[in-house]
Design a protein around this motif. Structure first.
Motif, PDB file in Angstrom:
ATOM      1  N   SER A 488       0.796  -1.050   0.048  1.00  0.00           N
ATOM      2  CA  SER A 488      -0.098   0.460   0.376  1.00  0.00           C
ATOM      3  C   SER A 488       0.540   1.464  -0.149  1.00  0.00           C
ATOM      4  O   SER A 488       0.484   2.421  -0.869  1.00  0.00           O
ATOM      5  CB  SER A 488      -0.877  -0.416   1.103  1.00  0.00           C
ATOM      6  N   ALA A 489       1.958   1.398   1.131  1.00  0.00           N
ATOM      7  CA  ALA A 489       2.553   2.342   0.968  1.00  0.00           C
ATOM      8  C   ALA A 489       3.484   3.268  -0.745  1.00  0.00           C
ATOM      9  O   ALA A 489       3.173   4.018  -1.129  1.00  0.00           O
ATOM     10  CB  ALA A 489       3.636   2.172   2.287  1.00  0.00           C
ATOM     11  N   ILE A 490       3.767   1.819  -0.741  1.00  0.00           N
ATOM     12  CA  ILE A 490       4.563   1.809  -2.705  1.00  0.00           C
ATOM     13  C   ILE A 490       3.364   2.139  -3.721  1.00  0.00           C
ATOM     14  O   ILE A 490       3.744   3.026  -4.303  1.00  0.00           O
ATOM     15  CB  ILE A 490       4.699   0.704  -3.029  1.00  0.00           C
ATOM     16  N   LEU A 491       2.066   1.539  -3.460  1.00  0.00           N
ATOM     17  CA  LEU A 491       1.126   2.378  -4.225  1.00  0.00           C
ATOM     18  C   LEU A 491       1.030   3.599  -4.182  1.00  0.00           C
ATOM     19  O   LEU A 491       0.316   4.534  -4.785  1.00  0.00           O
ATOM     20  CB  LEU A 491      -0.071   1.360  -3.992  1.00  0.00           C
ATOM     21  N   LEU A 492       0.800   3.851  -2.700  1.00  0.00           N
ATOM     22  CA  LEU A 492      -0.020   5.374  -2.004  1.00  0.00           C
ATOM     23  C   LEU A 492       1.197   6.200  -2.918  1.00  0.00           C
ATOM     24  O   LEU A 492       1.100   7.334  -3.347  1.00  0.00           O
ATOM     25  CB  LEU A 492       0.130   6.067  -1.244  1.00  0.00           C
ATOM     26  N   ALA A 493       2.521   5.901  -2.510  1.00  0.00           N
ATOM     27  CA  ALA A 493       3.240   6.629  -3.094  1.00  0.00           C
ATOM     28  C   ALA A 493       3.092   7.044  -4.403  1.00  0.00           C
ATOM     29  O   ALA A 493       3.863   7.636  -5.341  1.00  0.00           O
ATOM     30  CB  ALA A 493       5.103   5.851  -2.549  1.00  0.00           C
ATOM     31  N   ALA A 494       3.208   5.773  -5.489  1.00  0.00           N
ATOM     32  CA  ALA A 494       2.532   5.809  -6.561  1.00  0.00           C
ATOM     33  C   ALA A 494       1.360   6.809  -7.028  1.00  0.00           C
ATOM     34  O   ALA A 494       1.902   7.911  -8.110  1.00  0.00           O
ATOM     35  CB  ALA A 494       2.667   5.019  -7.289  1.00  0.00           C
TER      36      ALA A 494
END
Lengths: 715, 255
Positions: A488-494
Motif C-alpha cells: 500500500s505504501a508503494i501504491l500510495l507513493a505512486a
C-alpha cells in the motif's frame, strides 16, 4: 503615583544601549519580548512615517524624506527633553523637594502637545522649508515624529529602569508606549487617508443641489396622464394688396378657442447683417383653457413645419382664472421655400395646452425599471443563499473538527479509497456524458443533466470510495503480514507522484520561468515535473513507513485542514471581486452576480455551519456511535437536530447579507439595481439614483427586521 | 462472555487512564465498578465497545478478539452492547420516540433510516421499550421536556432497542438524586434478571453497589485494586476501603 522608598538606581549603560538601538537595553537585561517589540515598533513605524512623507512630497528618493523625518524626531525629542528637564528643575528648585513632582505625566503630555502646536513651524523649519513641508503634510508628520521621539525616550528611560532594578519585580506598565504607538499610527492614518475637514465644509455646495434630489426623488417615480388641447388660427402672410386674410375665429362657449387680429400681415425679416425687423403685430385672445396652467404658442409655416417663434413676444402664457388669455405676437421671420412661394401663403398660429392630470398618476418607466432591478437584486440574493446553503451543508461536515479528527484510516483503506474515488468519479462523469447525449445535449435539458451528473458523480464516487477501500483491504489481507503495508505504501507513493508531477511542472512554469526566463524554464520543465513526482513519492513513502503499524493515517484531519484552508481563501476575497470575474465568464447580468455571491456564501456558510457542528454536545454522538450506527446515521440523528436552529439562523443572516451585497454587485456588472443605478449616476440622473437608494434602503431595512425576527424565533 | 486482558490506555496527552487491567465477566452478571472520579471507570467502559481505542491489551467478546476489528465489524459488535450514560446523552431537540428509535440504527439499513423511516416492528419495539420503563405516554414529547430521571429511562429504552446482550452503564445515576437512583438501578436490575442481560455499571456509592451488584471490581488510578463478590463488598474493611478510595476518603452512606 507611588514612589518606592529605596528606588533602585537607574542603569546608565542600559539606557545608552536603548538610546542607540531602541529595545536593545531591555533585550540585554533579558526582557526579550519587550525589547523586540520596542525595536520592531520604532523601526516599522519610523520607516512607515518616512515613507509616507516621501510619497506625499513626491521626493525622488527615500533617503531624503528619511533624513527629514529623522531631523523632526530629533527636534521633537529635544523639545521633550527640555520639558522633562524643566519639570525636574521646577521640582527641585521651586518646590525644593525632588520627590515632589511639578506635574503629572499626563500634564507633561499635554504640555508637550501644546509645545508641538505652538512651536510647530519652527520645528518644521529645522527639517526643511517650513512652508513646503507644511503644505505637503501639515502637522501630521510633526505629531508622528513627536510620538516617535517620545516613544524612543520612554524606551531609554524604561531600559535604564529595568537595567537598574533587574527582572525580579514586575515590569513597568506599557500603557504609555502603547498610547504613543496609537498616536503615531493615528497621525499617519490621518495623513494617508487625506483627512481634510475644511473641504467637508467649504465644498458642501457641490452636493447641496444634488442632495435634495437624491433624498426626495419621488417626482421622477411617477408619470401623469396628459391631455393636449390644440387650437389654431389661420394667418395669411405676406399680405398682398387687397387681401383680407382668413376669417378670425369666433369665441366659443364651453370649449377652448383662440382668435387673432389681424389675420393678414407681413412676416418678419432677419437681415444677413444681423438686424431683425419683426412682422405685423398680432393680438391673440383665447378662452376655455384650463385655468392656472400655461399654454404654449407655436407657429406653423405654410408647409406645415411647427416651431416656437423667438424674439417676437411671449410664447408661454399663463391662463387666468376664467380660462382666458390675451397676448401679442409679431409674425416671426419665416423663410418661404421657392417652390411654394406662389399663391397665398397661409400660416397657422397654434396655441397648445398640455393639461397634466395630477390624479391620473402611474409609475414612470424609470420607476418600473428600478422596481424590476430591485426584484432582480432580491432574487439574486435569495438564489445565492439557496445554492450556497445546499453546497455549504455537506462541505461543512468536512470542515468540522469534532467529526473529522477521529477519522483515521489504515493505509490500505486510503489507497483503495483513492483508486475507488477516482474511478467512481470517472465512471460517473462518463455515464453523465452518455445521459447528456441521450437527453439531447447540455443546451437542451441543462437542469436534468446537471442533476443526473451530480447524482452519478457523487454517488459513484462515494460508492467507489467505500467499496474499493474495503475490497483492497480484503485483497491485501489475503496476502497477509507486513507485505501488505509495504504494497500500500508503494501504491500510495505512486499515486501521490501524479499530483507531484503536476506540482513540479507548475513550479517550473510559475516560479522558474520568472527566475530564469521562460525559455530556459521550458527546457527544464520535464525535469522539474519528475523531480516533483519523485520528491512527493519519497516523502509519502517515508511517512507511510514511519506510521507503519500505528493507528493509521489521520485522513480526517487532513481533509479537515484542506477544506478549512480552501474555505478561508475563498472567503477572504470579496464577492464584488468574484463578480468581476463572473461578469466576464458568463456575461453581464444577474447570473454573474448570483454566481459570485454563491461562491462567497458557500465559503462563509460552510464555516458557520461547521462551527455550529463543532459546538454540538458530544454526548448524543457518542451514544449513537455506541449503538453501532454508521457515521452517516449518527450525523442525521445526532448532529443535524442539534445544528438546525443555528444553521437556520446563519442562513437567514447570510440571506440578509447577500441581498445587501447584491445591491452593489451590479456596479461591476453583476446585474440588479446596482447595475441600473450606476448607469443613472453616469447620466447624472440624480433623482433616479435617489429612487434606487431609497428602494435599497427600504428593502435592506425590511429584510434586516425580518431576518432578525426569524433568527430570534429559531434559537 | 467478556474478557479484558492486560488492558492499558494512554490518552494522546500522555495521561495514563488504565494500567494493565484484566478481568472477566460472565453472562448474567451485574458487575459493579467502583472507584473515585478519574480512576478510569469511564475509560474502561468506553474501551470495551471501543469508543476509545485501548493502547494495549485485548478485549475478548464472546470468545472473539475485538480489539482490532474494522469499523463495519465493530458496528456489528456494538449493536449487541447497549450503553447508558451519566449525562443521558439524548438528542434534546428530538422527540423521545426518535431518541429511542435511534438505538435501533445499528440494525436498520442506512438508506431507510436516513429519511427517518423505521419499520413497523421497530416502532412496536420502541413502544414496548418505553412501556417497560414506564414512560410510554411521553413518546411524543421533546427529550428536554423530561425530568432527569425520565431522561435516563429514555436512555435505558434506547439501549433496550439494541436487544443487547450486555449493557455498559457509565455512572447512570450520578446526575440524579438518591431516590431516583434506586428507580433507575431497579430498571437495570430488572433487565439483568428478567432478560438475562449482563450489566457493567460504574457507581460512586458503595451502598448502591452492595444493593445491586453480583460482583464488584475496584479501580484506583487506572489499576485494578479490588475484585470480589457481593459478600466481599459487605465486608470491605477500612484498610481495604482506603486502598480503593485513597487515604483521605471517608466512609459514608454505608448501611
Amino acid at each position: 503615583m507611588t514612589k518606592g522608598i529605596a528606588a533602585p538606581r537607574p542603569s546608565l549603560l542600559h539606557g545608552i544601549l536603548s538610546l542607540l538601538v531602541p529595545g536593545l537595553g531591555q533585550f540585554v537585561v533579558g526582557a526579550r519580548g519587550r525589547g523586540s517589540a520596542i525595536f520592531a515598533s520604532v523601526v516599522v513605524l519610523g520607516g512607515l512615517s518616512a515613507w509616507t512623507i516621501s510619497q506625499k512630497a513626491r521626493f525622488p528618493d527615500f533617503s531624503l524624506s528619511f533624513v527629514i523625518f529623522a531631523k523632526l524626531v530629533f527636534a521633537t525629542g529635544l523639545l521633550l527633553l527640555f520639558l522633562v528637564a524643566l519639570r525636574a528643575l521646577v521640582s527641585r528648585f521651586i518646590l525644593r523637594d525632588a520627590s515632589l513632582e511639578a506635574f503629572s505625566a499626563y500634564g507633561m503630555g499635554i504640555l508637550y502637545f501644546l509645545a508641538l502646536v505652538v512651536a510647530g513651524n519652527q520645528i518644521l523649519a529645522t527639517a526643511g522649508s517650513a512652508e513646503q513641508l507644511a503644505f505637503v503634510f501639515g502637522g501630521t508628520a510633526l505629531f508622528a515624529a513627536g510620538s516617535l521621539a517620545a516613544l524612543w525616550l520612554w524606551n531609554v528611560a524604561d531600559a535604564a529602569r529595568i537595567g537598574g532594578a533587574g527582572l525580579g519585580g514586575h515590569l513597568p506598565s506599557l500603557a504609555l508606549p502603547i498610547l504613543l504607538v496609537c498616536l503615531l499610527v493615528f497621525s499617519l492614518g490621518y495623513n494617508i487617508t487625506r483627512v481634510d475637514l475644511p473641504k467637508a465644509i467649504t465644498e458642501y455646495q457641490d452636493i447641496s443641489i444634488l442632495l435634495p434630489r437624491i433624498l426626495w426623488p419621488w417626482r421622477a417615480a411617477f408619470a401623469y396622464d396628459q391631455e393636449v388641447v390644440e387650437e389654431t388660427q389661420l394667418i395669411q402672410a405676406p399680405c398682398p394688396d387687397g387681401a383680407i386674410g382668413p376669417p378670425s375665429n369666433e369665441p366659443q362657449a364651453g370649449e377652448p378657442w383662440i382668435s387673432a387680429t389681424p389675420t393678414c400681415g407681413e412676416v418678419g425679416v432677419r437681415a444677413i447683417t444681423g438686424g431683425f425687423e419683426p412682422g405685423t403685430l398680432l393680438t391673440i385672445t383665447g378662452g376655455g383653457f384650463v385655468p392656472g396652467q400655461t399654454v404654449n404658442i407655436l407657429w406653423k409655416n405654410p408647409i406645415g413645419n411647427a416651431f416656437r417663434p423667438r424674439g417676437v413676444g411671449e410664447t408661454e402664457i399663463l391662463i387666468n382664472e376664467n380660462g382666458e388669455f390675451t397676448s401679442q405676437l409679431n409674425i416671426p421671420d419665416v423663410v418661404i421655400p421657392e417652390a411654394t412661394a406662389s399663391g397665398d401663403q397661409i400660416h397657422t398660429l397654434v396655441v397648445r395646452q398640455e393639461d397634466v392630470e395630477v390624479f391620473g398618476w402611474r409609475f414612470s418607466d424609470d420607476m418600473k425599471l428600478a422596481l424590476v432591478g430591485m426584484l432582480e437584486t432580491i432574487m439574486m440574493g435569495l438564489m445565492a443563499t439557496f445554492f450556497g446553503m445546499i453546497l455549504a451543508f455537506p462541505i461543512s461536515f468536512l470542515a468540522a473538527r469534532n467529526l473529522m479528527a477521529p477519522i483515521v484510516s489504515p493505509l490500505n483503506g486510503i489507497v483503495g479509497g483513492i483508486v475507488g474515488l477516482v474511478a467512481g468519479i470517472w465512471l460517473g462523469s462518463e455515464l453523465a456524458g452518455r445521459a447528456a447525449e441521450a437527453l439531447g445535449g447540455l443546451a437542451n435539458a441543462p437542469i436534468q443533466i446537471f442533476l443526473i451528473g451530480a447524482v452519478l458523480v457523487i454517488g459513484l464516487g462515494y460508492a467507489g470510495l467505500t467499496l474499493a477501500g474495503r475490497l483492497f483491504a480484503l485483497m491485501l489481507e489475503r496476502l497477509g503480514g507486513a507485505a501488505n503495508d509495504t504494497i500500500s505504501a508503494i501504491l500510495l507513493a505512486a499515486m501521490i507522484a501524479v499530483p507531484g508531477y503536476f506540482l513540479g511542472r507548475g513550479f517550473s512554469r510559475g516560479v522558474m520561468s520568472i527566475v530564469q526566463g521562460a525559455d530556459i524554464a521550458a527546457i527544464n520543465e520535464q525535469n522539474f515535473a519528475y523531480a516533483g513526482a519523485i520528491l512527493l513519492a519519497v516523502l509519502t513513502l517515508l511517512y507511510a513507513f514511519r506510521n507503519r503499524g500505528g493507528r493509521g493515517i489521520p485522513i480526517g484531519s487532513i481533509i479537515y485542514t484542506t477544506t478549512r484552508t480552501i474555505l478561508n481563501i475563498l472567503r477572504s476575497v470579496e464577492a464584488l471581486i468574484y463578480a468581476i470575474i463572473f461578469a466576464i465568464w458568463v456575461g453581464l447580468g444577474p447570473f454573474a452576480g448570483m454566481l459570485a455571491l454563491t461562491l462567497h456564501t458557500v465559503a462563509s456558510l460552510a464555516k458557520l455551519y461547521s462551527e455550529a457542528i463543532e459546538s454540538i454536545e458530544p454526548g448524543p454522538l457518542e451514544a449513537l456511535n455506541a449503538t453501532g450506527a454508521t457515521r452517516l446515521q449518527t450525523i442525521v440523528y445526532a448532529v443535524i437536530p442539534q445544528i438546525l436552529p443555528p444553521a437556520i439562523s446563519f442562513t437567514v443572516y447570510r440571506w440578509d447579507i447577500n441581498v445587501r451585497m447584491s445591491t452593489i454587485i451590479g456596479f461591476v456588472g453583476g446585474g440588479g439595481i446596482g447595475f441600473i443605478m450606476l448607469q443613472w449616476q453616469r447620466l447624472y440622473q440624480w433623482e433616479l439614483v435617489g429612487i434606487a437608494v431609497w428602494l435599497i434602503a427600504i428593502t435592506v431595512a425590511t429584510l434586516d427586521y425580518v431576518s432578525a425576527e426569524i433568527r430570534e424565533r429559531t434559537i | 462472555m467478556l474478557k479484558v486482558e492486560h488492558l492499558s490506555m494512554v490518552y494522546p496527552d500522555g495521561t495514563i487512564a488504565l494500567r494493565d487491567v484484566s478481568f472477566e465477566v460472565k453472562e448474567g452478571e451485574f458487575l459493579g465498578i467502583i472507584g473515585l472520579s478519574g480512576s478510569g471507570k469511564s475509560t474502561l467502559l468506553r474501551c470495551i465497545n471501543r469508543l476509545l481505542e485501548p493502547s494495549e491489551g485485548k478485549i475478548i467478546w464472546n470468545g472473539r478478539d475485538i480489539t482490532h476489528i474494522d469499523q463495519s465489524e465493530l458496528r456489528m459488535v456494538r449493536r449487541e452492547i447497549g450503553m447508558v450514560f451519566q449525562q443521558f446523552n439524548l438528542v434534546k431537540r428530538s422527540s423521545v420516540m426518535v431518541n429511542v428509535l435511534s438505538g435501533r440504527l445499528g440494525y436498520t439499513p442506512p438508506s431507510w433510516s436516513l429519511i427517518n423511516r423505521f419499520s413497523r416492528a421497530d416502532r412496536a419495539l420502541a413502544v414496548a421499550a418505553l412501556e417497560r420503563v414506564g414512560i410510554a405516554d411521553k413518546a411524543n414529547n421533546r427529550a428536554d421536556e423530561l425530568s432527569g430521571g425520565q431522561q435516563q429511562r429514555v436512555g435505558i429504552a434506547r439501549a433496550l432497542m439494541q436487544q443487547p446482550k450486555m449493557i455498559l452503564a457509565d455512572e447512570p445515576v450520578a446526575s440524579l438524586d438518591p431516590v431516583l437512583s434506586h428507580s433507575i438501578l431497579g430498571y437495570l436490575e430488572k433487565l439483568n434478571k428478567e432478560d438475562n442481560i449482563t450489566v457493567l455499571c460504574s457507581l460512586h456509592f458503595l451502598d448502591l453497589v452492595q444493593r445491586y451488584s453480583t460482583r464488584v471490581i475496584g479501580l484506583r488510578s487506572g489499576k485494578l485494586v479490588f475484585e470480589g463478590g457481593k459478600k466481599d463488598i459487605a465486608e470491605i474493611s477500612d484498610s481495604r476501603f482506603k486502598e480503593i478510595y485513597g487515604e483521605e476518603a471517608q466512609r459514608l452512606g454505608v448501611e
